[in-house]
Design a protein around this motif. Structure first.
Motif, short mmCIF file in Angstrom:
data_model
loop_
_atom_site.label_atom_id
_atom_site.label_comp_id
_atom_site.label_asym_id
_atom_site.label_seq_id
_atom_site.Cartn_x
_atom_site.Cartn_y
_atom_site.Cartn_z
N ALA A 855 0.80 -1.23 0.00
CA ALA A 855 0.00 0.00 0.00
C ALA A 855 0.84 1.28 0.00
N PRO A 856 1.93 1.37 0.77
CA PRO A 856 2.71 2.60 0.70
C PRO A 856 3.27 2.88 -0.70
N MET A 857 3.57 1.82 -1.45
CA MET A 857 4.09 2.02 -2.80
C MET A 857 2.98 2.42 -3.76
N GLN A 858 1.86 1.71 -3.72
CA GLN A 858 0.73 2.10 -4.58
C GLN A 858 0.23 3.48 -4.20
N GLY A 859 0.15 3.74 -2.90
CA GLY A 859 -0.35 5.04 -2.45
C GLY A 859 0.58 6.17 -2.82
N THR A 860 1.89 5.95 -2.69
CA THR A 860 2.84 6.99 -3.07
C THR A 860 2.78 7.24 -4.58
N ALA A 861 2.65 6.17 -5.38
CA ALA A 861 2.50 6.34 -6.83
C ALA A 861 1.25 7.16 -7.15
N ALA A 862 0.16 6.91 -6.41
CA ALA A 862 -1.07 7.69 -6.61
C ALA A 862 -0.84 9.15 -6.25
N ASP A 863 -0.12 9.39 -5.15
CA ASP A 863 0.18 10.77 -4.76
C ASP A 863 1.02 11.47 -5.84
N LEU A 864 1.99 10.75 -6.38
CA LEU A 864 2.88 11.36 -7.38
C LEU A 864 2.13 11.73 -8.66
N ILE A 865 1.25 10.86 -9.12
CA ILE A 865 0.54 11.19 -10.36
C ILE A 865 -0.41 12.35 -10.13
N LYS A 866 -0.96 12.47 -8.91
CA LYS A 866 -1.81 13.62 -8.61
C LYS A 866 -0.98 14.90 -8.52
N LEU A 867 0.19 14.80 -7.90
CA LEU A 867 1.09 15.96 -7.87
C LEU A 867 1.44 16.39 -9.29
N SER A 868 1.66 15.42 -10.16
CA SER A 868 1.99 15.73 -11.56
C SER A 868 0.82 16.39 -12.27
N MET A 869 -0.38 15.87 -12.08
CA MET A 869 -1.55 16.47 -12.71
C MET A 869 -1.68 17.94 -12.32
N VAL A 870 -1.54 18.19 -11.01
CA VAL A 870 -1.69 19.55 -10.51
C VAL A 870 -0.60 20.46 -11.06
N ALA A 871 0.65 19.98 -11.02
CA ALA A 871 1.77 20.80 -11.49
C ALA A 871 1.66 21.09 -12.98
N VAL A 872 1.33 20.08 -13.77
CA VAL A 872 1.22 20.28 -15.22
C VAL A 872 0.07 21.23 -15.55
N GLN A 873 -1.09 21.04 -14.90
CA GLN A 873 -2.23 21.91 -15.19
C GLN A 873 -1.92 23.36 -14.81
N ASP A 874 -1.21 23.54 -13.69
CA ASP A 874 -0.82 24.91 -13.29
C ASP A 874 0.04 25.58 -14.36
N VAL A 875 0.99 24.83 -14.92
CA VAL A 875 1.87 25.41 -15.94
C VAL A 875 1.08 25.67 -17.23
N LEU A 876 0.22 24.73 -17.61
CA LEU A 876 -0.59 24.94 -18.82
C LEU A 876 -1.43 26.21 -18.69
N ASP A 877 -1.99 26.43 -17.49
CA ASP A 877 -2.81 27.62 -17.27
C ASP A 877 -1.94 28.88 -17.23
N ALA A 878 -0.84 28.80 -16.50
CA ALA A 878 0.01 29.98 -16.35
C ALA A 878 0.56 30.45 -17.70
N GLN A 879 0.91 29.50 -18.58
CA GLN A 879 1.49 29.85 -19.88
C GLN A 879 0.43 29.94 -20.98
N LYS A 880 -0.85 29.74 -20.57
CA LYS A 880 -1.96 29.82 -21.52
C LYS A 880 -1.72 28.92 -22.73
N ARG A 881 -1.32 27.70 -22.46
CA ARG A 881 -1.05 26.73 -23.50
C ARG A 881 -2.35 26.16 -24.08
N GLY A 882 -2.27 25.71 -25.32
CA GLY A 882 -3.42 25.06 -25.96
C GLY A 882 -3.48 23.58 -25.66
N THR A 883 -2.41 23.03 -25.07
CA THR A 883 -2.38 21.61 -24.71
C THR A 883 -3.40 21.32 -23.62
N LYS A 884 -4.12 20.20 -23.79
CA LYS A 884 -5.14 19.81 -22.81
C LYS A 884 -4.84 18.41 -22.28
#
Length: 937
Positions: A855-884
């Motif tokens: 569970a700590p490995m699966q859970g940490t992997a889940a946390d990482l992909i969520k951190l990535s989603m948030v970080a990527v979406q923030d950059v896409l918004d900040a730079q007003k990218r057309g990528t979705k």
């Protein structure tokens, strides 16, 4: 029979309801259903409280669901009973009561009394016998009895005046229910049980006589007595075994018969009058509050303090003439006091409430809609609450015959829009992602959602239900109106627009009010723990990112799917023909029964395992084993796989596309998996069977819009990297830091060869070992997976741990930590509870230990992909990218990228994903780009 049951009661002759709870059944269920709660959370030396809390929850819910005039909770008394004198081996095979449960019995008796129940525990007999006696007395006095228990033994008491309800399994055993479940009427249940025996209580039956045979014999002979009298007529092994058991059967029947004549005068002095167990307002609020505080039930204590009224007694009384399960009066279901709910019909009322919203620090919102599909749902009404006990409902689209005039929806939403879209105005909801979609369907992009009670519960108590009704009952002691009460259920359910405004207002206002009230309990608990606060913040931000992903959707090539369906259909027909030829006759490839007859009766293939009913199994595991040596099972497996692929994906994906967008908009359930992983449904994009060529082709139908490409970015060997981080094993860390092929490196260690000399077979073995140990695979499982003997598998695992001692230390320490705390944590602090980690049941405990490691490995992997989603979406918004961002699947993020941004995505997305956290083993994200998902993957 004792004299007490023959007397006549002076009570009113009007039928009343007697509610009898099998307390012994309840306390075991409560103990096993709840996690390892402690009076001091996190302190394993503190008194266990899970069974106590579970008992309170179950009794409060029961009192809400069954409105009774007399109530009693009956427990087994310690010591021997008359059955032990009849048969010393009675219950001899039962495991002793777990010490943690034994320690909770006295507190359970105490709190049940404080809740206003009569508590009975009579020496020399069992709880069932006391229940049987009271039920019999109630029937003689013209009353109805409801017995709440999961024990099938009590089915023998059922008649037109007595029913048994099993609340844990939502089962009602009335006369028809008993016969439907067991095949015999209640008056034959003792005979049935005597034939079958009771393994739990160590009461032998007739050898080789199971439920079906017992039913058949009783139907043919009418009773056990008649069956015994005519036993010479019974042929075969059944007759022989029956005749051997004849001398035992009277003893067995005596052990299994529930007594109906216990002397209870000492325990209920007023008998035969039942007044001593009558429902009263006798809940001891002050003592109950002290009890709750002593055992750490802060939410229950706070509720008592707030209302100073017994939660299950407020407005719960009913006229004695009501039936056992009459529908509740909506005006009396709320368990909070001093409620003030407004229904807004005028602009003056609207303006007053809008001013309150503008001035509020935090407002709870709830929408009532036309559909559960968030992409098409339209608003029927909306409610708000800014202060506990106060809420308002704005009906906007109720359209039944005499519906009152309502404010125009478009104008109301236009006036609310500035407040809804103001990020400075903080808002709260229960499952806010759904409401965001609903408002977006009306052109409103809500900003300022600061809290979600569903996600608060998910972070604090992942192992429990997160629905609002459950949260309110668990943390506030409040029950509410459920959706089916206002809208009906099944075929009779009406659209919410057809619900009366009066009912809708109470229902929706209560939801907003309870959401605000639950938040006031849960939010301080989240804030108090910095790690949980971090996880909660991540979940809130992930909800925002997921809303965007769902809203974007993914474009589907419907003609391609249609071609694939046609090709799969042809192949499925060919497989069917080939299977018929191998079987030597036609048969239904979808029928387990016919498959079993062909494989095991006609062809004589070996039986791998049997179903619980004793029939040879034809499940996938069995067919895979048989397919190693026989061609027909292989054809059946291929047929099943292709049929599922066609039915689930190629036939349906295009149908699930939104007609307006041409895209599939999956729903990501955020608060389901205990590890933190997301669950995709309608459609499920995470279960496309990509191990087959046909499954991979389905991904070809996920395409980019013209002028765009699909990009797929995923973490490389993420769980192994997390294992290296957690275990701090130097050899494993070195392999990742130096960019080695970790499976080749492992093979070199295990097989003691140079990395350059590792064969492809050795690398495959190492890969299975690497991933198998992450999931707690045993040597038996490894042997089976690799097709080797158990000794060889043990040696491989031993050699692995010798080369990677940090991994072995991590596993051992994690098991010990889990046993002492009752939970494990991810790298970022997400808690993963393990209710069975100290279970006396070996298989359950073993499963929990494997979960503790993984569970700590699966859970940490889940946390990482969520951190990535948030970080990527923030950059896409900040730079007003057309990528979705258009999909999240396991450790993968999928994007639709304008051609002009392809090179930016190729470099920046992997960099962002790899930099969201710094682990001891460096994160690595890889990306592919193409015209469709399969090419990009």
């Amino acid at each position: 029979m004792s004299q007490q049951t023959l007397e006549t009661s002076d009570e009113s002759k009007e039928p009343k309801v007697v509610l009898l709870v099998d307390g012994s059944s309840y306390l075991y269920r409560a103990f096993h259903a709840m996690p390892d709660l402690r009076a001091v959370p996190g302190d394993p030396t503190s008194p266990a409280t899970g069974a106590i809390r579970g008992m309170i929850n179950m009794l409060q819910k029961l009192r809400k669901d069954v409105r009774a005039d007399y109530v009693a909770c009956i427990f087994d008394a310690p010591g021997k009973t008359f059955r032990d004198d009849i048969f010393p081996e009675y219950k001899a095979t039962r495991n002793p009561m777990p010490p943690d449960l034994r320690a909770q019995i006295d507190p359970i008796h105490e709190v049940v009394r404080l809740l206003g129940w009569k508590v009975l525990a009579v020496p020399g007999v069992e709880a069932d016998d006391v229940i049987g006696t009271l039920a019999t007395m109630a029937t003689q006095q013209g009353h109805h009895t409801v017995i709440s228990s999961g024990d099938k033994d009590l089915s023998q008491l059922v008649n037109e005046h007595v029913m048994v309800i099993d609340t844990m399994n939502d089962r009602k055993r009335d006369v028809a229910g008993v016969e439907a479940e067991f095949g015999v009427p209640p008056h034959l249940m003792v005979d049935y049980q005597a034939l079958v025996g009771d393994a739990v209580d160590n009461v032998p039956g007739v050898d080789k006589v199971g439920p079906k045979t017992a039913v058949k014999l009783l139907q043919e002979y009418g009773s056990l007595d008649e069956l015994v009298r005519r036993s010479a007529e019974v042929k075969g092994a059944v007759g022989e075994n029956l005749r051997k058991a004849i001398d035992w059967l009277p003893t067995g029947r005596a052990l299994l018969t529930v007594k109906k004549d216990c002397d209870l005068h000492e325990y209920i002095p007023g008998l035969p009058s039942l007044g001593d167990i009558a429902v009263t307002d006798g809940q001891d609020t002050e003592a109950l509050k002290a009890f709750y505080e002593r055992y750490g039930f802060k939410g229950l204590a706070k509720q008592l303090e707030a209302h100073d009224v017994p939660p299950e007694r407020i407005e719960q009384q009913r006229p004695a003439s009501m039936g056992l399960f009459d529908e509740p009066d909506l005006s009396g279901t709320s368990q909070a006091t001093n409620l003030h709910y407004d229904t807004i019909f005028t602009w003056e009322q609207f303006n007053d409430w809008l001013a309150r919203l503008e001035a509020s620090e935090l407002a709870a919102i709830d929408t009532e809609t036309s559909s559960l599909d968030e992409m098409i749902a339209e608003i029927v009404g909306v409610s708000f609450s800014v202060k506990p006990g106060e809420a308002a409902y704005i009906p906007l689209a109720h359209s039944y015959g005499d519906a009152p005039e309502q404010l125009p929806r478009d104008e109301v939403l236009a006036r609310l829009k500035p407040w809804l879209e103001n990020p400075q105005k903080k808002k709260l909801g229960q499952h806010i992602k759904y409401d965001r979609h609903v408002f977006a369907n009306h052109g409103i992009e809500v900003q300022g959602y600061a809290h979600d009670t569903m996600l608060q519960s998910y972070v604090l108590e992942v192992h429990k239900p997160h629905g609002l009704a459950s949260l309110a009952e668990r943390h506030l002691g409040r029950s509410g109106i459920d959706y089916e009460t206002v809208a009906g259920k099944g075929a009779h359910q009406i659209p919410f627009s057809q619900v009366s405004v009066e009912k809708a207002a109470e229902y929706s206002c209560e939801d907003s009010d309870q959401t605000l009230d639950v938040h006031r309990v849960l939010w301080p608990r989240v804030q108090a723990d910095s790690k949980l606060a971090f996880i909660y913040d991540l979940e809130i931000k992930s909800s925002e990112a997921l809303y965007r992903v769902e809203r974007n959707g993914v474009l589907i090539d419907a003609p391609m799917l249609a071609r694939q369906s046609g090709e799969l259909g042809q192949r499925i027909l060919a497989l069917e023909k080939e299977a018929h030829e191998l079987a030597g006759q036609p048969f239904n490839l979808g029928s387990p029964k016919q498959i079993g007859e062909i494989l095991f009766t006609k062809l004589g293939l070996p039986v791998v395992k049997k179903t619980p009913s004793g029939v040879p199994s034809t499940d996938e595991e069995v067919l895979e084993k048989l397919a190693e040596d026989y061609p027909l099972p292989a054809k059946l497996l291929e047929h099943r796989g292709l049929s599922k692929l066609k039915g689930t994906y190629t036939d349906k994906l295009a149908q699930l596309a939104n007609p307006r967008t041409g895209r599939v908009h999956t729903h990501y359930a955020q608060a389901v998996a205990v590890t933190g992983r997301l669950s995709s449904n309608d459609p499920n994009l995470q279960n496309i069977p990509v191990k087959t060529a046909e499954g991979r082709r389905v991904r070809e139908a996920f395409v980019a819009a013209p002028g765009h490409q699909i990009a797929s970015a995923d973490y490389s060997q993420i769980e192994l990297r997390i294992m290296a981080h957690l275990s701090e094993d130097e050899a494993l860390l070195r392999a990742f830091r130096e960019g080695m092929d970790v499976h080749r490196a492992t093979a070199a260690e295990v097989f003691n060869v140079a990395p350059s000399e590792v064969s492809s077979e050795q690398r495959r073995y190492a890969k299975v070992i690497n991933f198998g140990l992450i999931y707690g695979m045993s040597s038996f499982g490894l042997a089976r997976n690799l097709g080797i003997d158990n000794t060889a598998a043990k040696n491989y695992i031993q050699r692995y741990f010798e080369r990677y001692p940090g991994v072995k230390n991590y596993m051992d320490e994690t098991r010990m930590t889990a046993k002492s705390r009752g939970y494990v944590e991810t790298v970022f602090g997400r808690r993963l509870y393990l209710p069975e980690i100290n279970s006396p049941n070996g298989p359950r405990r073993g499963s929990a230990e494997r979960q503790a490691i993984n569970a700590p490995m699966q859970g940490t992997a889940a946390d990482l992909i969520k951190l990535s989603m948030v970080a990527v979406q923030d950059v896409l918004d900040a730079q007003k990218r057309g990528t979705k961002m258009i999909m999240q699947v396991h450790d993968e993020l999928v994007f639709e990228v304008p051609d002009a941004e392809v090179e930016w995505v190729r470099t920046e997305i992997p960099r962002l994903m790899a930099s969201v956290a710094e682990l001891r083993a460096p994160l690595l994200a890889e990306i592919g780009i193409g015209a469709n998902w399969e090419v990009a993957h």
